[in-house]
Scaffold this active site. Structure first.
Site, PDB file in Angstrom:
ATOM      1  N   GLN A 164      -0.689 -63.866 -33.652  1.00  0.00           N
ATOM      2  CA  GLN A 164       0.498 -64.418 -32.962  1.00  0.00           C
ATOM      3  C   GLN A 164       0.346 -64.223 -31.445  1.00  0.00           C
ATOM      4  OE1 GLN A 164       1.390 -62.224 -36.001  1.00  0.00           O
ATOM      5  NE2 GLN A 164       0.734 -64.160 -36.862  1.00  0.00           N
ATOM      6  N   GLY A 188      -3.642 -68.218 -38.049  1.00  0.00           N
ATOM      7  CA  GLY A 188      -4.759 -69.114 -38.342  1.00  0.00           C
ATOM      8  C   GLY A 188      -5.669 -69.075 -37.131  1.00  0.00           C
ATOM      9  N   HIS A 189      -6.802 -68.399 -37.258  1.00  0.00           N
ATOM     10  CA  HIS A 189      -7.704 -68.213 -36.122  1.00  0.00           C
ATOM     11  C   HIS A 189      -8.958 -69.062 -36.332  1.00  0.00           C
ATOM     12  CE1 HIS A 189      -5.748 -64.065 -35.075  1.00  0.00           C
ATOM     13  NE2 HIS A 189      -4.905 -65.066 -35.069  1.00  0.00           N
ATOM     14  N   GLY A 192       1.301 -67.723 -29.469  1.00  0.00           N
ATOM     15  CA  GLY A 192       0.303 -67.838 -30.529  1.00  0.00           C
ATOM     16  C   GLY A 192      -0.608 -69.032 -30.304  1.00  0.00           C
ATOM     17  N   ASP A 193      -1.701 -69.074 -31.085  1.00  0.00           N
ATOM     18  CA  ASP A 193      -2.667 -70.184 -31.060  1.00  0.00           C
ATOM     19  C   ASP A 193      -3.331 -70.364 -29.702  1.00  0.00           C
ATOM     20  OD1 ASP A 193      -1.956 -70.674 -33.708  1.00  0.00           O
ATOM     21  OD2 ASP A 193      -0.338 -72.017 -33.109  1.00  0.00           O
ATOM     22  N   LYS A 213      -7.456 -66.991 -29.821  1.00  0.00           N
ATOM     23  CA  LYS A 213      -7.903 -65.605 -30.027  1.00  0.00           C
ATOM     24  C   LYS A 213      -9.144 -65.554 -30.928  1.00  0.00           C
ATOM     25  CE  LYS A 213      -3.795 -64.821 -31.686  1.00  0.00           C
ATOM     26  NZ  LYS A 213      -3.081 -66.056 -31.313  1.00  0.00           N
TER      27      LYS A 213
HETATM   28  P1  GDP Z   1      -5.672 -68.576 -32.418  1.00  0.00           P
HETATM   29  O1  GDP Z   1      -4.634 -68.550 -33.479  1.00  0.00           O
HETATM   30  O2  GDP Z   1      -5.235 -67.908 -31.168  1.00  0.00           O
HETATM   31  O3  GDP Z   1      -7.018 -68.082 -32.882  1.00  0.00           O
HETATM   32  O4  GDP Z   1      -5.863 -70.123 -32.037  1.00  0.00           O
HETATM   33  P2  GDP Z   1      -5.976 -71.361 -33.057  1.00  0.00           P
HETATM   34  O5  GDP Z   1      -7.299 -71.331 -33.695  1.00  0.00           O
HETATM   35  O6  GDP Z   1      -4.787 -71.416 -33.950  1.00  0.00           O
HETATM   36  O7  GDP Z   1      -5.792 -72.569 -32.062  1.00  0.00           O
HETATM   37  C1  GDP Z   1      -6.676 -72.791 -31.008  1.00  0.00           C
HETATM   38  C2  GDP Z   1      -7.303 -74.185 -31.209  1.00  0.00           C
HETATM   39  O8  GDP Z   1      -7.933 -74.593 -30.021  1.00  0.00           O
HETATM   40  C3  GDP Z   1      -8.392 -74.202 -32.270  1.00  0.00           C
HETATM   41  O9  GDP Z   1      -8.409 -75.464 -32.897  1.00  0.00           O
HETATM   42  C4  GDP Z   1      -9.646 -73.974 -31.463  1.00  0.00           C
HETATM   43  O10 GDP Z   1     -10.792 -74.496 -32.093  1.00  0.00           O
HETATM   44  C5  GDP Z   1      -9.346 -74.752 -30.213  1.00  0.00           C
HETATM   45  N1  GDP Z   1      -9.948 -74.243 -28.975  1.00  0.00           N
HETATM   46  C6  GDP Z   1     -10.218 -72.965 -28.626  1.00  0.00           C
HETATM   47  N2  GDP Z   1     -10.649 -72.900 -27.362  1.00  0.00           N
HETATM   48  C7  GDP Z   1     -10.669 -74.158 -26.893  1.00  0.00           C
HETATM   49  C8  GDP Z   1     -10.988 -74.737 -25.622  1.00  0.00           C
HETATM   50  O11 GDP Z   1     -11.330 -74.059 -24.660  1.00  0.00           O
HETATM   51  N3  GDP Z   1     -10.844 -76.089 -25.521  1.00  0.00           N
HETATM   52  C9  GDP Z   1     -10.429 -76.875 -26.545  1.00  0.00           C
HETATM   53  N4  GDP Z   1     -10.316 -78.185 -26.334  1.00  0.00           N
HETATM   54  N5  GDP Z   1     -10.120 -76.362 -27.753  1.00  0.00           N
HETATM   55  C10 GDP Z   1     -10.216 -75.027 -27.920  1.00  0.00           C
HETATM   56  P1  IMO Z   2      -1.772 -67.111 -34.663  1.00  0.00           P
HETATM   57  O1  IMO Z   2      -2.291 -65.738 -34.960  1.00  0.00           O
HETATM   58  C1  IMO Z   2       1.687 -69.600 -33.734  1.00  0.00           C
HETATM   59  C2  IMO Z   2       5.498 -68.419 -35.542  1.00  0.00           C
HETATM   60  C3  IMO Z   2       6.088 -69.334 -36.587  1.00  0.00           C
HETATM   61  C4  IMO Z   2       7.568 -69.059 -36.398  1.00  0.00           C
HETATM   62  C5  IMO Z   2       7.600 -67.566 -36.075  1.00  0.00           C
HETATM   63  C6  IMO Z   2       7.902 -66.688 -37.270  1.00  0.00           C
HETATM   64  O2  IMO Z   2      -2.555 -68.189 -35.318  1.00  0.00           O
HETATM   65  O3  IMO Z   2      -1.611 -67.297 -33.194  1.00  0.00           O
HETATM   66  P2  IMO Z   2       6.566 -65.954 -39.442  1.00  0.00           P
HETATM   67  O4  IMO Z   2       5.800 -66.761 -40.465  1.00  0.00           O
HETATM   68  O5  IMO Z   2       5.727 -64.958 -38.734  1.00  0.00           O
HETATM   69  O6  IMO Z   2       7.810 -65.381 -39.994  1.00  0.00           O
HETATM   70  O7  IMO Z   2       7.049 -67.039 -38.349  1.00  0.00           O
HETATM   71  O8  IMO Z   2       6.311 -67.262 -35.560  1.00  0.00           O
HETATM   72  N1  IMO Z   2       4.112 -67.985 -35.813  1.00  0.00           N
HETATM   73  C7  IMO Z   2       3.043 -68.439 -35.165  1.00  0.00           C
HETATM   74  N2  IMO Z   2       2.941 -69.389 -34.217  1.00  0.00           N
HETATM   75  N3  IMO Z   2       0.610 -68.907 -34.131  1.00  0.00           N
HETATM   76  C8  IMO Z   2       0.694 -67.941 -35.060  1.00  0.00           C
HETATM   77  O9  IMO Z   2      -0.343 -67.141 -35.382  1.00  0.00           O
HETATM   78  C9  IMO Z   2       1.955 -67.693 -35.658  1.00  0.00           C
HETATM   79  N4  IMO Z   2       2.406 -66.846 -36.607  1.00  0.00           N
HETATM   80  C10 IMO Z   2       3.728 -67.026 -36.688  1.00  0.00           C
HETATM   81  O10 IMO Z   2       5.754 -70.675 -36.337  1.00  0.00           O
HETATM   82  O11 IMO Z   2       8.051 -69.733 -35.275  1.00  0.00           O
HETATM   83 MG    MG Z   3      -3.554 -69.876 -34.737  1.00  0.00          MG
END
Ligand code: GDP
Ligand code: IMO
Ligand code: MG
Length: 431
Positions: free
Chosen positions: A222, A40-41, A12-13, A16
């Protein structure tokens, strides 16, 4: 037309949200297919940052229709605050957002159950986001859940009370303090708010769009290593995060799937418990955390950080049928002298090239080392300006995964995106 899919290949994170926002320019429909407000995107543009939870990351793009697909679990209260924040930014959301009637609803008591279950697990807790995801999917599979379309029925409130009572009975077994009424009025108000949106038969809508030559981009939440079936069970989420989840969650047959964009960071992060073979509990891990701002977009929790893991990544590429790789956040390692990549493991003393079944196994990564590039990537807009050491790093990953890295992200902003494929019609071309 085809259904293209964006998915996270790690825990995750991966970024995306950013990539969906970038690609959304060339799609008419953007659809979330699973998960819920545990996601959280983040999207950055014009100096502002937005974090989306249940709403697809195409919402900011003019001319798009954004669908919350049937596989998503929706919390009306979070949904409402998310919508209000987006509308306050001047986005005509009601024109752009449709919600499938088959989405399951997260009740306030689902969140209480999530918290009670986690508390009862003590040290073996999963590290859930406590958004009620697991209990809501449990009710779905148990065939007792409530769906968005049910809110239109005249006896909805009775059905809500019946399910709430079931939850309260279940909660009796836990030694856990809660107030079941605390959020009920707000939840019921949010249901009325939800009903003011277009509630649709998402599967008919999506298939009609494909018939009418419209392009759909499915947005995963995720990551593959958190998939309910193929992730590091039980330290997973409760839905299918991998590519077939897009078909099931949207009601689109597998033959329609076109490109599968696999998103990965140039290192790894994980929030919550569970195996993380390349985790760095040292100064380097801290550098990644601070440099990459690796703190949960939803819970604010510090993300665990470590080196890129090609064993896990190969596994995810296999599960998803990835066609196009997308590399994120290499810029976070701009100042590193050495960058490591795990190419295999030693599991309980034996060499191993697959992700092990046993989450309690002792997994020691075997690393290949790369020289750092010592040049800030954040301002680079053309592939021709990539430092030599960075090219070497990318090439190695491509050779190992036997796939091209088609997009390279070098910062959070939309503009910090380098596209290496002439077929992509985004404005972020470099060739
Ligand atoms: P998602 O859940 O897959 O949409 O990812 P998140 O938003 O939770 O986490 C990605 C984090 O990295 C966010 O704070 C983005 O703004 C940041 N981000 C995305 N792409 C880049 C990158 O290429 N470089 C850096 N430094 N940050 C990035
Ligand atoms: P995005 O879409 C990172 C993790 C939680 C926990 C496990 C189960 O932003 O990438 P849940 O609440 O689904 O029962 O939690 O999955 N988890 C994530 N980790 N990014 C996420 O979403 C996540 N959604 C759930 O931290 O370990
Ligand atoms: Mg996220």
């Amino acid at each position: 037309m085809k259904l293209d899919v964006v998915l996270g290949l790690q825990w995750g994170d991966e970024g995306k949200g950013k990539i969906v926002d970038v690609l959304a320019e060339t799609y008419q429909i953007i659809a979330r297919f699973q998960g819920g407000p545990n996601a959280g995107h983040s999207i950055h543009f014009d100096g502002k940052k937005y974090v989306l939870r249940s709403i697809p990351s195409g919402a900011f793009r003019k001319g798009t229709i954004n669908i919350v697909g049937s596989g998503v679990v929706l919390d009306p209260v979070t949904f409402r605050s998310e919508c209000e924040a987006i509308e306050a930014a001047g986005v005509p959301l009601r024109e752009r957002l449709y919600i499938s009637k088959k989405c399951h609803l997260i009740l306030p008591t689902h969140k209480i159950i999530d918290a009670a279950q986690e508390a009862s697990k003590g040290k073996s807790k999963i590290g859930s986001t406590l958004k009620g995801i697991g209990p809501t999917y449990t009710d779905k599979v148990s065939r007792i859940g409530l769906r968005v379309g049910d809110t239109l029925a005249s006896d909805f409130k009775e059905r809500f009370s019946t399910l709430k009572q079931k939850h309260l009975e279940y909660l009796r077994q836990f030694d856990f303090q809660f107030n079941a009424e605390e959020h009920e009025a707000e939840w019921l108000e949010a249901i009325d708010y939800l009903k003011s949106f277009r509630l649709i038969d998402g599967e008919y809508f999506a298939n009609e769009c494909l018939e009418n030559n419209k392009k759909i981009l499915a947005e995963g939440a995720q990551g593959s290593m958190l998939d309910i079936d193929f992730g590091s069970y039980p330290f997973v989420t409760s839905s299918n995060t991998i590519c077939p989840g897009a078909c099931v969650g949207l009601g689109i047959a597998p033959g329609h799937v076109g490109r599968v964009y696999g998103i990965f960071k140039a290192y790894c992060t994980r929030v919550g418990s569970g195996p993380f073979p390349t985790e760095l509990n040292d100064e380097t891990g801290e550098r990644l955390r601070i440099g990459g701002a690796e703190f949960g977009a939803v819970t604010g929790r510090a993300r665990r950080c470590g080196w890129l893991d090609l064993v896990a990544l190969k596994y995810a590429v296999m599960l998803n049928g990835v066609t196009d790789l997308v590399m994120m956040k290499a810029d976070v390692m701009d100042d590193f002298d050495t960058i490591k990549v795990a190419t295999s493991y030693i599991v309980d003393g034996e060499p191993c090239k697959i992700f092990p079944f046993d989450t309690r196994a002792d997994i020691q990564p075997v690393y290949k080392e790369f020289k750092g590039w010592h040049k800030p990537l954040g301002g680079v807009r053309s592939e021709s300006d990539f430092p030599y050491e960075f090219r070497v790093f990318i090439k190695f990953v491509e050779e190992e995964l036997k796939l091209p890295v088609k997009i390279i992200s070098v910062g959070p902003d939309r503009e910090q995106t380098i596209v290496r494929d002439e077929e992509y019609s985004t404005p972020y071309h470099t060739k």
